[in-house]
Design an enzyme around this catalytic site. Sequence first.
Site, PDB file in Angstrom:
ATOM      1  CG  HIS A   1       1.196  17.307  56.496  1.00  0.00           C
ATOM      2  ND1 HIS A   1       0.618  18.367  56.870  1.00  0.00           N
ATOM      3  CD2 HIS A   1       0.634  16.103  56.398  1.00  0.00           C
ATOM      4  CE1 HIS A   1      -1.117  17.761  57.249  1.00  0.00           C
ATOM      5  NE2 HIS A   1      -0.656  16.279  56.962  1.00  0.00           N
ATOM      6  CG  ASN A   2       8.800  19.416  57.493  1.00  0.00           C
ATOM      7  OD1 ASN A   2       9.339  19.068  56.569  1.00  0.00           O
ATOM      8  ND2 ASN A   2       9.884  20.370  58.254  1.00  0.00           N
TER       9      ASN A   2
ATOM     10  N   GLY B   1      11.321  22.106  62.309  1.00  0.00           N
ATOM     11  CA  GLY B   1      11.455  23.784  61.601  1.00  0.00           C
ATOM     12  C   GLY B   1      12.569  24.380  61.655  1.00  0.00           C
TER      13      GLY B   1
ATOM     14  CE  LYS C   1       2.353  32.463  66.549  1.00  0.00           C
ATOM     15  NZ  LYS C   1       2.856  30.896  67.414  1.00  0.00           N
TER      16      LYS C   1
ATOM     17  CE1 TYR D   1       2.437  36.387  63.234  1.00  0.00           C
ATOM     18  CE2 TYR D   1       1.874  33.363  63.386  1.00  0.00           C
ATOM     19  CZ  TYR D   1       2.565  34.649  64.305  1.00  0.00           C
ATOM     20  OH  TYR D   1       4.461  34.469  64.362  1.00  0.00           O
TER      21      TYR D   1
ATOM     22  CB  VAL E   1      13.714  48.694  49.712  1.00  0.00           C
ATOM     23  CG1 VAL E   1      13.486  49.711  51.173  1.00  0.00           C
ATOM     24  CG2 VAL E   1      15.077  48.170  50.007  1.00  0.00           C
ATOM     25  CG  PHE E   2       8.761  45.771  50.401  1.00  0.00           C
ATOM     26  CD1 PHE E   2       8.622  44.515  51.021  1.00  0.00           C
ATOM     27  CD2 PHE E   2       8.045  45.682  48.825  1.00  0.00           C
ATOM     28  CE1 PHE E   2       8.293  43.484  50.332  1.00  0.00           C
ATOM     29  CE2 PHE E   2       8.054  44.497  48.324  1.00  0.00           C
ATOM     30  CZ  PHE E   2       7.740  43.192  49.474  1.00  0.00           C
TER      31      PHE E   2
ATOM     32  CG  ASP F   1      -2.385  17.055  62.003  1.00  0.00           C
ATOM     33  OD1 ASP F   1      -2.191  16.545  61.531  1.00  0.00           O
ATOM     34  OD2 ASP F   1      -2.519  18.085  63.530  1.00  0.00           O
TER      35      ASP F   1
ATOM     36  NE  ARG G   1       9.569  44.669  60.815  1.00  0.00           N
ATOM     37  CZ  ARG G   1       9.339  46.367  60.908  1.00  0.00           C
ATOM     38  NH1 ARG G   1       9.569  47.050  61.127  1.00  0.00           N
ATOM     39  NH2 ARG G   1       8.071  46.472  60.447  1.00  0.00           N
TER      40      ARG G   1
ATOM     41  CB  SER H   1       5.085  36.327  67.312  1.00  0.00           C
ATOM     42  OG  SER H   1       5.058  37.634  66.276  1.00  0.00           O
TER      43      SER H   1
ATOM     44  CE  LYS I   1       8.220  31.421  59.771  1.00  0.00           C
ATOM     45  NZ  LYS I   1       8.577  32.452  59.136  1.00  0.00           N
TER      46      LYS I   1
HETATM   47  C1  WQD Z   1      11.626  42.909  57.782  1.00  0.00           C
HETATM   48  C2  WQD Z   1      11.767  44.467  57.254  1.00  0.00           C
HETATM   49  C3  WQD Z   1       9.624  44.326  55.364  1.00  0.00           C
HETATM   50  C4  WQD Z   1      10.800  41.242  52.441  1.00  0.00           C
HETATM   51  C5  WQD Z   1       7.492  39.020  60.186  1.00  0.00           C
HETATM   52  C6  WQD Z   1       6.406  38.499  60.529  1.00  0.00           C
HETATM   53  C7  WQD Z   1       6.198  38.749  62.087  1.00  0.00           C
HETATM   54  C8  WQD Z   1       7.149  37.639  62.330  1.00  0.00           C
HETATM   55  C9  WQD Z   1       8.665  37.891  61.667  1.00  0.00           C
HETATM   56  C10 WQD Z   1       6.815  35.349  62.966  1.00  0.00           C
HETATM   57  C11 WQD Z   1      10.005  45.631  56.501  1.00  0.00           C
HETATM   58  C12 WQD Z   1      11.036  44.549  54.519  1.00  0.00           C
HETATM   59  C13 WQD Z   1      10.871  42.829  53.495  1.00  0.00           C
HETATM   60  C14 WQD Z   1      11.403  42.323  51.381  1.00  0.00           C
HETATM   61  C15 WQD Z   1      11.514  44.364  52.432  1.00  0.00           C
HETATM   62  N1  WQD Z   1       7.144  36.072  62.068  1.00  0.00           N
HETATM   63  N2  WQD Z   1      11.319  43.400  53.606  1.00  0.00           N
HETATM   64  N3  WQD Z   1      11.784  43.685  50.988  1.00  0.00           N
HETATM   65  O1  WQD Z   1       7.875  41.889  58.817  1.00  0.00           O
HETATM   66  O2  WQD Z   1       9.193  42.903  60.289  1.00  0.00           O
HETATM   67  O3  WQD Z   1       8.186  40.096  60.704  1.00  0.00           O
HETATM   68  O4  WQD Z   1       8.879  38.331  60.073  1.00  0.00           O
HETATM   69  O5  WQD Z   1       6.400  35.478  64.346  1.00  0.00           O
HETATM   70  O6  WQD Z   1       5.172  37.995  62.647  1.00  0.00           O
HETATM   71  O7  WQD Z   1       5.320  39.419  59.973  1.00  0.00           O
HETATM   72  O8  WQD Z   1       9.704  41.270  58.990  1.00  0.00           O
HETATM   73  O9  WQD Z   1      11.857  40.174  57.272  1.00  0.00           O
HETATM   74  O10 WQD Z   1       9.136  39.955  56.422  1.00  0.00           O
HETATM   75  O11 WQD Z   1      11.235  41.949  57.482  1.00  0.00           O
HETATM   76  O12 WQD Z   1      11.845  45.665  52.648  1.00  0.00           O
HETATM   77  O13 WQD Z   1      11.972  41.946  50.262  1.00  0.00           O
HETATM   78  O14 WQD Z   1      12.357  44.354  55.934  1.00  0.00           O
HETATM   79  O15 WQD Z   1       9.123  45.501  54.792  1.00  0.00           O
HETATM   80  O16 WQD Z   1      10.313  46.205  56.968  1.00  0.00           O
HETATM   81  P1  WQD Z   1       8.905  41.805  59.515  1.00  0.00           P
HETATM   82  P2  WQD Z   1      10.188  40.731  57.328  1.00  0.00           P
END
Ligand code: WQD
Length: 371
Positions: A41-42, A16, A177, A173, A242-243, A79, A256, A149, A109
Amino acid sequence: MSSTELKRVLCPGGAGYIDNHILLELLRTGKYLPVVLDNGHNSKAEACIARVQEVANEEPGLKEKFGGEIPKIDLYQADLTDRSSIDKLFEAYESKGKIWGVIHLAAWKAVGESNELPLQYYENNVSGTLNLLHSMKDHGCQNFVYSSSATVYGEPETIPIPETSPLQPHSPYAKTKVFCEYILMDLAKADSDFNICSLRYFNPGGAHPSGKIGEDPQGKPNNLLPLLAAIAVGRINDPLKVFGDDFPTIDGTCVRDYLHVVDLARGHVSALDAIEKGAIYSVTGTKGKYRAFNLGTGTAYSVKQMIEAMKVASGFDYKYDIVGRREGDVPDLTADPKLAHEELGWKAEKDLQTMCKDLWNWQSQNPKGES
Ligand code: WQD
């Protein structure tokens, strides 16, 4: 160092994105020899390992650490949902240098997907880990680094987040963890031989500066950074969404703690080194050793700041629409990284600009994704 003196480290799922960078950092120490456990599988496992070996061979002075030739990374098909296949792996290495430790990243994940397929996530992530631990215990392997995580914290009250923050997972998920962390705590409590580190990843991103190792999930990436890279290189033409911009943050978008994947990989070596030195403290009441550490930078950025940083790195002028919030998004996940620095001697070295520059260097050389 002869191959029998090397410490073999089993890396389930080692093909990965993050694992590839860990394989390279293990080789760079000149003392850990990775063994990749892959379930077949990969189809890219062999190609990934070949790229890691290629980058390792280009590392100045590394061959000398191994007496002239960098050993090959073994790829072993097994596996985690089939415990007998793991037993066979440990037995196979009894004769040629037993497995000294395990770095376990093999897990599904995708937060959203886990809400739709909870049973499959518990089966794969939790039962797989239990099988691995049983087999380790039966074969005298007690050194374990677990990929956890920041999502174990749910929506934390304290920012930056210390490791003492309550574990309050939301998605299946994230619960897998937390369940595995509890399993590991109880194992350490009961078994004085185990040395265990859970590493709670914040938001990994970027790529190896060589541009030969990186991430580009096939199809449309869920995560922000690989999506921004795929849009800039023209592989994804969907408009960027942008969410939500109504969060209580600097500009209303989520914040983040983005961590360069090479720094993240080096955190695993620091955890193994601490285990090797017997520097993993046991918390009161446990016979074995168990510690959990945040792997983050302690500095966080908003979605809009990330878009601007990737615009600077790629030269791409992103257009985006503000849409509704994504289910499960919390306003701010910023690490307090002090404990890993104090007890593992680890801290993130690479800044945001370096992360985005390395990500763009990878993506622009691999426009179609992982070769
Ligand atoms: C970051 C920010 C989104 C896409 C995830 C998993 C977490 C970990 C890391 C495994 C958020 C925003 C994103 C888009 C957006 N994985 N965004 N438009 O959600 O902090 O964490 O990845 O361990 O478990 O949840 O990371 O990169 O998905 O999002 O606005 O098209 O970007 O809302 O605020 P996240 P992300």
